[in-house]
Design an enzyme around this catalytic site. Sequence first.
Site, mmCIF file in Angstrom:
data_model
loop_
_atom_site.group_PDB
_atom_site.id
_atom_site.type_symbol
_atom_site.label_atom_id
_atom_site.label_comp_id
_atom_site.label_asym_id
_atom_site.label_seq_id
_atom_site.Cartn_x
_atom_site.Cartn_y
_atom_site.Cartn_z
ATOM 1 N N ALA A 41 0.801 -1.225 0.000
ATOM 2 C CA ALA A 41 0.000 0.000 0.000
ATOM 3 C C ALA A 41 0.832 1.272 0.000
ATOM 4 O O ALA A 41 0.281 2.357 -0.196
ATOM 5 C CB ALA A 41 -0.940 -0.001 1.209
ATOM 6 N N LYS B 285 0.473 -8.268 -12.587
ATOM 7 C CA LYS B 285 1.568 -8.862 -13.344
ATOM 8 C C LYS B 285 2.899 -8.322 -12.799
ATOM 9 O O LYS B 285 2.894 -7.287 -12.110
ATOM 10 C CB LYS B 285 1.416 -8.576 -14.834
ATOM 11 C CG LYS B 285 1.695 -7.119 -15.231
ATOM 12 C CD LYS B 285 1.984 -7.003 -16.702
ATOM 13 C CE LYS B 285 2.552 -5.625 -16.991
ATOM 14 N NZ LYS B 285 3.198 -5.444 -18.240
ATOM 15 N N ASP C 254 -5.127 -7.673 -15.837
ATOM 16 C CA ASP C 254 -4.474 -7.134 -17.022
ATOM 17 C C ASP C 254 -5.205 -5.823 -17.283
ATOM 18 O O ASP C 254 -6.344 -5.827 -17.742
ATOM 19 C CB ASP C 254 -4.616 -8.084 -18.217
ATOM 20 C CG ASP C 254 -3.895 -7.586 -19.464
ATOM 21 O OD1 ASP C 254 -3.790 -6.353 -19.617
ATOM 22 O OD2 ASP C 254 -3.453 -8.411 -20.281
ATOM 23 N N HIS C 255 -4.568 -4.690 -16.952
ATOM 24 C CA HIS C 255 -5.316 -3.429 -16.968
ATOM 25 C C HIS C 255 -5.820 -3.054 -18.358
ATOM 26 O O HIS C 255 -6.759 -2.278 -18.487
ATOM 27 C CB HIS C 255 -4.486 -2.283 -16.355
ATOM 28 C CG HIS C 255 -3.336 -1.839 -17.196
ATOM 29 N ND1 HIS C 255 -2.088 -2.374 -17.084
ATOM 30 C CD2 HIS C 255 -3.259 -0.877 -18.148
ATOM 31 C CE1 HIS C 255 -1.269 -1.777 -17.931
ATOM 32 N NE2 HIS C 255 -1.950 -0.870 -18.597
ATOM 33 N N GLU D 84 4.821 3.576 -27.091
ATOM 34 C CA GLU D 84 5.054 4.551 -26.024
ATOM 35 C C GLU D 84 6.156 5.508 -26.447
ATOM 36 O O GLU D 84 7.108 5.101 -27.114
ATOM 37 C CB GLU D 84 5.476 3.852 -24.730
ATOM 38 C CG GLU D 84 4.441 2.915 -24.140
ATOM 39 C CD GLU D 84 4.937 2.288 -22.849
ATOM 40 O OE1 GLU D 84 5.301 3.050 -21.929
ATOM 41 O OE2 GLU D 84 4.990 1.054 -22.769
ATOM 42 N N ASP E 4 6.926 -8.054 -21.054
ATOM 43 C CA ASP E 4 6.223 -6.922 -20.459
ATOM 44 C C ASP E 4 4.913 -6.620 -21.185
ATOM 45 O O ASP E 4 3.942 -6.193 -20.558
ATOM 46 C CB ASP E 4 7.126 -5.681 -20.491
ATOM 47 C CG ASP E 4 6.536 -4.506 -19.732
ATOM 48 O OD1 ASP E 4 6.108 -4.701 -18.579
ATOM 49 O OD2 ASP E 4 6.483 -3.402 -20.286
ATOM 50 N N GLY F 271 3.365 1.607 -2.092
ATOM 51 C CA GLY F 271 4.021 1.614 -3.389
ATOM 52 C C GLY F 271 3.387 2.573 -4.384
ATOM 53 O O GLY F 271 2.336 3.174 -4.147
ATOM 54 N N ASP G 191 5.232 -8.204 8.321
ATOM 55 C CA ASP G 191 6.370 -8.951 7.809
ATOM 56 C C ASP G 191 5.825 -10.230 7.201
ATOM 57 O O ASP G 191 5.188 -11.042 7.886
ATOM 58 C CB ASP G 191 7.344 -9.263 8.954
ATOM 59 C CG ASP G 191 8.566 -10.032 8.496
ATOM 60 O OD1 ASP G 191 8.603 -10.457 7.312
ATOM 61 O OD2 ASP G 191 9.480 -10.230 9.305
ATOM 62 N N HIS H 21 -0.853 -8.160 -22.552
ATOM 63 C CA HIS H 21 -1.755 -7.207 -23.193
ATOM 64 C C HIS H 21 -2.034 -7.537 -24.662
ATOM 65 O O HIS H 21 -3.189 -7.569 -25.102
ATOM 66 C CB HIS H 21 -1.179 -5.790 -23.122
ATOM 67 C CG HIS H 21 -0.775 -5.362 -21.745
ATOM 68 N ND1 HIS H 21 -1.494 -5.696 -20.621
ATOM 69 C CD2 HIS H 21 0.272 -4.615 -21.310
ATOM 70 C CE1 HIS H 21 -0.911 -5.170 -19.559
ATOM 71 N NE2 HIS H 21 0.167 -4.525 -19.946
#
Length: 496
Positions: free
Chosen positions: A15, A150, A179-180, A218, A237, A17, A87, A242
């Site tokens: 959380a 992922k 998978d966004h 990109e 990646d 990150g 932990d 995707h």
Amino acid sequence: MTTSTPKAVIVIFGATGDLAKRKLFPSIYRLYLNGKISEDFAIVGVGRTPFTSEEFRENVKRSVNNSEEVDHKVDTFASHFYYHPLDVENVESFLELKDLLGNLDEQYDTEGNRLFYLAMAPQFFGPIADNLKNQGLTSTNGWSRLVIEKPFGHDYESAKELNEQIRAAFTEDQIYRIDHYLGKEMVQNIEVIRFANAIFEPLWNNHYISNIQITSSETLGVEDRGRYYESSGAIRDMIQNHMMQMVALLAMEPPISLDAAEIRSEKVKVLRALRSLSEQEVNDYFVRGQYGKSVINDQELLGYREEKSVDPESNTETFVSGKLMIDNFRWAGVPFYIRTGKRMKVKSTEIIVQFKDLPMNLYFNKGENVHPNLLVIHIQPDEGITLHLNAKKGDGLATSTPIKLNYCSNCGDKLNTPEAYERLIYDCMLGDSTNFTHWDEVALSWKFVDTIAQVWEKEKAQNFPNYESGSMGPKESDGLLDKDGFHWWPIGTTIE
């Protein structure tokens, strides 16, 4: 699957990150503002950093205040957040978390519904899932679901091992692999465009389609992800997840219903029908590239090998293009061309369906090429579709000219367009797994990609870097289509 406003305690591992701050907190906030979730929810942030709940709430408010949706409800929203230092190796930490969740179940009347979101490194997935089950955190009267980001493994064998660890604690129908891309508006619209329009579905086959092109480009380089990218490359990646998911949605047969299991079944059939490649065939069907340095708008851009945490002699690909063949009755002979890369000319994700030419076109001047009919599905940054047709020129002659029919779904009010994570988190809370990947899809994608990755890891690329930053990739990528009599269509054109 329920359609009521869902209640749940959401536990976010990782959380503190970047993903949680940039995507998860703002997405949950928009769900809250839009009434998709009621006041009967709590969020527990889990991490190794020793925060207090008050400090954590301030972080949440800052992340929401950086988003596009901000109003007076932010304080009330943030009051639903709690923090628990944990932990992963310590059983006592999980028992303390169990007590906290039990208290929050009662306080917020969440009926024991729990969503565990693993927004952290994959090596922790197995131990966390194991402890959640063994320490009784999934033993409630409500539902328990596990959301996984992922990368899901590094190859088929590691993905299989990871899946077995998780499946020891959760059943397949409790596991939601994100998978966004599957949360994006126009990716979800692929099925609607195909199966709700009589002008498309009858033509959606090898009788009328000559090729399909999928590009995800990109403009940015690897930025601060050099260490991760060195172990993944573009093939792992982007291609394995995707791009393969978009191919499956474009090529699947009509499902007998919109049930998640039926849609997944048809996607799996596509992946099974992918023509497998021998090691000797890999470089005939796939091209790899790596960006070099360049100057754009008076700014000098580093090549991949000069990026932070990257090997100066790196063999890692930042660009991949390839030709996929689907050996089934519908698609036999139709190439699916895919390409993805970093530091390219434009940031865009588009699908271009090129229809076959008519046997004899009466409306063209001799010596001129006839513009084929194209269906363009714009996924990002614009969302919409463009249909390229031919119409009569206004010159009094019997010739045609290309015209475009455009629809843009996010041009009017981009601020109100749901973000991919917003959709996917909500779907998970409802128990709708349609837009998440099943293990069978993951396994088949890895098996296909592994052959390519293994060949490229064994063979040192002799010409890296082989494309300039700001280009559309290496010239060999153009040759991939040239030998079939096709070319890449321009992408990134704003919808008019």
